[in-house]
Design an enzyme around this catalytic site. Structure first.
Site, PDB file in Angstrom:
ATOM      1  N   ASP A  67     -21.499  12.997 -55.227  1.00  0.00           N
ATOM      2  CA  ASP A  67     -20.911  13.400 -53.954  1.00  0.00           C
ATOM      3  C   ASP A  67     -19.506  12.828 -53.750  1.00  0.00           C
ATOM      4  O   ASP A  67     -19.067  11.934 -54.495  1.00  0.00           O
ATOM      5  CB  ASP A  67     -21.825  12.995 -52.780  1.00  0.00           C
ATOM      6  N   ASN A 136     -31.587   6.760 -43.945  1.00  0.00           N
ATOM      7  CA  ASN A 136     -32.403   7.810 -43.322  1.00  0.00           C
ATOM      8  C   ASN A 136     -33.106   8.675 -44.369  1.00  0.00           C
ATOM      9  O   ASN A 136     -33.597   9.748 -44.060  1.00  0.00           O
ATOM     10  CB  ASN A 136     -31.537   8.678 -42.393  1.00  0.00           C
ATOM     11  N   HIS A 138     -31.620   9.928 -47.107  1.00  0.00           N
ATOM     12  CA  HIS A 138     -30.791  10.902 -47.810  1.00  0.00           C
ATOM     13  C   HIS A 138     -30.602  10.518 -49.275  1.00  0.00           C
ATOM     14  O   HIS A 138     -30.651   9.344 -49.639  1.00  0.00           O
ATOM     15  CB  HIS A 138     -29.455  11.172 -47.090  1.00  0.00           C
ATOM     16  N   GLU A 143     -28.811  15.263 -46.105  1.00  0.00           N
ATOM     17  CA  GLU A 143     -29.312  14.598 -44.909  1.00  0.00           C
ATOM     18  C   GLU A 143     -30.687  15.142 -44.506  1.00  0.00           C
ATOM     19  O   GLU A 143     -31.085  16.220 -44.959  1.00  0.00           O
ATOM     20  CB  GLU A 143     -28.320  14.835 -43.757  1.00  0.00           C
TER      21      GLU A 143
HETATM   22  C1  GLP Z   1     -24.314   6.883 -49.293  1.00  0.00           C
HETATM   23  C2  GLP Z   1     -24.103   7.803 -50.514  1.00  0.00           C
HETATM   24  C3  GLP Z   1     -25.308   7.836 -51.390  1.00  0.00           C
HETATM   25  C4  GLP Z   1     -25.796   6.418 -51.541  1.00  0.00           C
HETATM   26  C5  GLP Z   1     -26.444   5.999 -50.239  1.00  0.00           C
HETATM   27  C6  GLP Z   1     -26.885   4.546 -50.193  1.00  0.00           C
HETATM   28  O1  GLP Z   1     -24.020   7.487 -48.097  1.00  0.00           O
HETATM   29  N1  GLP Z   1     -23.715   9.138 -50.232  1.00  0.00           N
HETATM   30  O2  GLP Z   1     -25.011   8.447 -52.634  1.00  0.00           O
HETATM   31  O3  GLP Z   1     -26.752   6.318 -52.565  1.00  0.00           O
HETATM   32  O4  GLP Z   1     -25.619   6.352 -49.138  1.00  0.00           O
HETATM   33  O5  GLP Z   1     -25.808   3.689 -50.046  1.00  0.00           O
HETATM   34  P1  GLP Z   1     -25.912   2.118 -50.260  1.00  0.00           P
HETATM   35  O6  GLP Z   1     -26.266   1.925 -51.692  1.00  0.00           O
HETATM   36  O7  GLP Z   1     -24.558   1.588 -49.939  1.00  0.00           O
HETATM   37  O8  GLP Z   1     -26.980   1.634 -49.361  1.00  0.00           O
END
Ligand code: GLP
Length: 241
Positions: A67, A136, A138, A143
């Site tokens: 992404d 959440n 995702h 989402e």
């Molecule tokens: C973000 C990214 C995801 C990531 C997730 C967890 O928003 N789009 O690809 O895996 O949220 O993030 P973190 O590892 O900082 O908790």
């Protein structure tokens, strides 16, 4: 599904990096699907460390990121392009032409999404997809409520994701409201999936995703339907399982 319990963040990162490096050793020209976020930082650090020691070779590896924020220039300090460059690509012998990430600046989003889907297909699909878990539920930026049958698309980020990601930006207003993401279908087509999760704030969502009902309300729950998923979590994230 294989589940590995790690004692802490470092142990989780090491175990996950071991699984990715096994993939690279078994298939030197493999296609790795990559993720950004704090969960993945330690994995990249470990892979760079093994590369520096001469234990792993990325010269034939292809990477495809999940992404990217829409509207951020590549060089923006918060773009995922910049995250990948600074934390991984610049430190290993991967060919820059073999690294791929959606272009967040594309004005014609539909065209960019189709380009990305075609690119994944041209690379022969993803051998192993690394995934973090949003608070959440995702995955990528799919989402809650996202349809399971989507390929790459442009999403409007939920309020809770914008809030969760605010820690990287100066203020709430600076967090982009939209992002490009591989869809659930693109993710599910990967031949193997490696999920990492750490910290107590992931405990509830981890339990819901892997032991609750499969529902679009918890996007990661779809992974229960994939036949080759490995989950590596630290004690805190696994505390409710
Ligand atoms: C973000 C990214 C995801 C990531 C997730 C967890 O928003 N789009 O690809 O895996 O949220 O993030 P973190 O590892 O900082 O908790």
């Amino acid at each position: 599904m294989r589940i590995y319990r790690a004692v802490d963040y470092n142990d989780m990162s090491r175990k996950a990096a071991n699984i990715l490096s096994a993939q690279v050793i078994l298939k030197p020209n493999c296609v790795l699907g990559l993720a950004t976020g704090s969960s993945s930082l330690g994995v990249y650090r470990q892979l760079v460390n093994w590369y520096e020691k001469g234990d792993i070779d990325f010269s034939e590896v292809v990477t495809i990121n999940l992404d990217e924020y829409a509207g951020l220039e590549k060089d923006d300090p918060n773009s995922y392009y910049r995250f990948m460059k600074e934390n991984f690509w610049d430190h290993v012998n991967i060919k820059r032409g073999n690294t791929h990430i959606p272009d967040g600046t594309m004005a014609f989003s539909e065209m960019e999404c189709r380009r990305y889907d075609q690119l994944i297909a041209r690379c022969g699909g993803i051998d192993m997809q690394l995934l973090g878990l949003g608070r959440n539920g995702h995955i990528g930026f799919n989402e809650p409520g996202a349809a399971f049958d989507k390929d790459t698309h442009l999403v409007k980020l939920s309020g809770s994701t914008i809030k969760a990601n605010m820690r990287f930006f100066g203020s709430l207003e600076e967090v982009p409201s939209r992002a490009y993401t591989m869809g659930i279908r693109s993710i599910m087509q990967a031949r193997g999936i490696l999920v990492i999760a750490n910290g107590v704030d992931k405990a509830e969502i981890l339990k819901a995703a892997f032991f609750g009902p499969v529902t679009p309300l918890v996007p990661a729950s779809v992974l229960q339907l994939h036949n080759n998923v490995t989950l590596v979590g630290d004690e805190e994230a696994m505390s409710l399982i």
